[in-house]
Write a protein that holds these residues in place. Structure first.
Motif, PDB file in Angstrom:
ATOM      1  N   GLN A 110      -0.562   0.361  12.913  1.00  0.00           N
ATOM      2  CA  GLN A 110       0.040   1.274  13.879  1.00  0.00           C
ATOM      3  C   GLN A 110       0.473   2.578  13.209  1.00  0.00           C
ATOM      4  OE1 GLN A 110      -1.268   0.233  16.684  1.00  0.00           O
ATOM      5  NE2 GLN A 110       0.570   0.788  17.730  1.00  0.00           N
TER       6      GLN A 110
ATOM      7  N   ALA B  76      -3.625   0.761  21.351  1.00  0.00           N
ATOM      8  CA  ALA B  76      -2.856   1.924  21.774  1.00  0.00           C
ATOM      9  C   ALA B  76      -2.744   1.938  23.286  1.00  0.00           C
ATOM     10  CB  ALA B  76      -3.537   3.204  21.287  1.00  0.00           C
TER      11      ALA B  76
ATOM     12  N   SER C 138       1.113   6.556  24.504  1.00  0.00           N
ATOM     13  CA  SER C 138       1.218   6.829  23.071  1.00  0.00           C
ATOM     14  C   SER C 138       0.126   7.792  22.610  1.00  0.00           C
ATOM     15  CB  SER C 138       1.174   5.534  22.261  1.00  0.00           C
ATOM     16  OG  SER C 138      -0.110   4.955  22.264  1.00  0.00           O
TER      17      SER C 138
ATOM     18  N   SER D 112       1.359  11.219  23.503  1.00  0.00           N
ATOM     19  CA  SER D 112       2.434  11.587  22.583  1.00  0.00           C
ATOM     20  C   SER D 112       1.876  11.982  21.215  1.00  0.00           C
ATOM     21  CB  SER D 112       3.402  10.419  22.441  1.00  0.00           C
ATOM     22  OG  SER D 112       4.387  10.694  21.486  1.00  0.00           O
ATOM     23  N   ASP D 113       0.932  11.199  20.712  1.00  0.00           N
ATOM     24  CA  ASP D 113       0.341  11.501  19.404  1.00  0.00           C
ATOM     25  C   ASP D 113      -0.433  12.821  19.430  1.00  0.00           C
ATOM     26  OD1 ASP D 113       1.396   9.195  18.314  1.00  0.00           O
ATOM     27  OD2 ASP D 113      -0.442   8.039  18.561  1.00  0.00           O
TER      28      ASP D 113
END
Length: 68
Positions: A6, A43, A47, A50-51
């Motif tokens: 992760q 994932a 997320s 956000s990444d």
């Protein structure tokens, strides 16, 4: 419990976006999730957003996002 790899997710995401996308070749969130799974990384849609925002805000990647 967090899954292994992760911490590497954002690095793999950067690599995928750099290598496989440009103005004419885009990947949607589902495609990005599938590509990350090939690296053993699970994932979620939120997320990924956000990444990507982190990569943009820190000027690591010069990309644009399309909504839709």
């Amino acid at each position: 419990m967090k899954q292994e790899n992760q911490k590497l997710k954002i690095l793999y995401l950067k690599e995928i976006l750099s290598r496989e996308t440009d103005e004419e070749h885009i990947l949607n969130t589902s495609e990005l999730i599938n590509k990350l799974e090939k690296y053993g990384i699970k994932a979620e849609r939120k997320s990924i957003y956000s990444d990507i925002n982190t990569l943009i805000e820190n000027e690591i990647l010069d990309i644009s996002q399309e909504s839709g």
